[in-house]
Motif scaffolding. Structure first.
Motif, PDB file in Angstrom:
ATOM      1  N   TRP A 145       0.824  -1.198   0.000  1.00  0.00           N
ATOM      2  CA  TRP A 145       0.000   0.000   0.000  1.00  0.00           C
ATOM      3  C   TRP A 145       0.864   1.256   0.000  1.00  0.00           C
ATOM      4  O   TRP A 145       0.624   2.188  -0.756  1.00  0.00           O
ATOM      5  CB  TRP A 145      -0.948  -0.014   1.210  1.00  0.00           C
ATOM      6  N   ARG A 148       2.603   1.770  -3.353  1.00  0.00           N
ATOM      7  CA  ARG A 148       1.660   2.162  -4.407  1.00  0.00           C
ATOM      8  C   ARG A 148       1.083   3.552  -4.158  1.00  0.00           C
ATOM      9  O   ARG A 148       1.135   4.422  -5.011  1.00  0.00           O
ATOM     10  CB  ARG A 148       0.521   1.136  -4.503  1.00  0.00           C
ATOM     11  N   GLU A 149       0.524   3.759  -2.975  1.00  0.00           N
ATOM     12  CA  GLU A 149      -0.223   4.992  -2.705  1.00  0.00           C
ATOM     13  C   GLU A 149       0.666   6.175  -2.353  1.00  0.00           C
ATOM     14  O   GLU A 149       0.347   7.306  -2.703  1.00  0.00           O
ATOM     15  CB  GLU A 149      -1.261   4.756  -1.600  1.00  0.00           C
ATOM     16  N   GLY A 152       3.868   5.770  -5.426  1.00  0.00           N
ATOM     17  CA  GLY A 152       3.460   5.868  -6.815  1.00  0.00           C
ATOM     18  C   GLY A 152       4.049   4.801  -7.721  1.00  0.00           C
ATOM     19  O   GLY A 152       4.057   4.955  -8.938  1.00  0.00           O
ATOM     20  N   LEU A 173      -2.641  -5.705  -2.426  1.00  0.00           N
ATOM     21  CA  LEU A 173      -3.210  -4.356  -2.496  1.00  0.00           C
ATOM     22  C   LEU A 173      -4.729  -4.385  -2.380  1.00  0.00           C
ATOM     23  O   LEU A 173      -5.315  -3.538  -1.703  1.00  0.00           O
ATOM     24  CB  LEU A 173      -2.804  -3.667  -3.800  1.00  0.00           C
ATOM     25  N   ARG A 177      -6.565  -2.446   0.540  1.00  0.00           N
ATOM     26  CA  ARG A 177      -7.548  -1.400   0.237  1.00  0.00           C
ATOM     27  C   ARG A 177      -8.910  -1.733   0.837  1.00  0.00           C
ATOM     28  O   ARG A 177      -9.578  -0.852   1.386  1.00  0.00           O
ATOM     29  CB  ARG A 177      -7.649  -1.203  -1.270  1.00  0.00           C
TER      30      ARG A 177
END
Length: 188
Positions: A145, A148-149, A152, A173, A177
């Motif tokens: 997470w 990714r969040e 990026g 993920l 999420r």
């Protein structure tokens, strides 16, 4: 061509040209890349390791690695994502070696000037709730997470960082999420 004009031309050149010259051993070209991407690398590392005094060391280590491995860079135009992958690996290695919890509460969030005190309190409470939700996630889900969040990174880049298949990243993920959405329901 004066040295000044050459430096400005290099500063204005696109990544492909600058990285290509740096890969050929041009120190001035590498210095352009350092100036161009160190702020982004530092910001990313600060998000990965909030409250850590190791940010500058990790970025410097990543830049040393980049200088050594620049001749291996297959696509000079993609030097930015290549540098971010290197600094990401260094940050993940540091996380693995120290095993701290990623604490989103420590991340500084700039507030708009017009933010009212009640809105500031609400935003801080929401960030605290997200931090609590992240702390409850299993390590692998939390790392995916964050990469990714906050980082990026693409699914393939995360898979490379964590040494797992991209399908595993997608599953981790999705679960992360889903869990965060459930825990953050009252903030929707």
């Amino acid at each position: 061509m004066t040295g000044d004009h050459h430096g400005n031309a290099l500063e204005d050149a696109d990544d492909r040209i600058v990285a290509g010259r740096a890969a050929d051993g041009d120190v001035a070209a590498f210095a352009v890349l350092v100036r161009r991407y160190t702020p982004m690398m530092r910001a990313y590392t600060r998000r990965m390791l909030p409250g850590s005094s190791d940010v500058d060391d990790i970025v410097q280590d990543a830049l040393v690695t980049a200088w050594q491995r620049l001749p291996e860079l297959a696509e000079p135009a993609k030097v930015k994502s290549w540098l971010m992958r290197i600094v990401s690996r260094k940050a993940v290695d540091r996380i693995r070696s120290t095993r701290p919890q990623v604490d989103i509460d420590e991340i500084q969030h700039p507030l708009p000037i017009e933010a009212t005190p009640p809105r500031i309190v609400e935003t801080r409470a929401e960030v605290a709730a997200l931090g609590a939700a992240l702390r409850e996630l299993p390590d692998a889900q939390r790392q995916c997470w964050v990469l990714r969040e906050l980082g990026g990174l693409s699914y393939d880049e995360i898979a490379g960082e964590l040494d797992v298949p991209a399908s595993t990243v997608r599953g981790l993920l999705a679960r992360a999420r889903r869990d965060i959405i459930v825990r953050m329901e009252e903030w929707r």
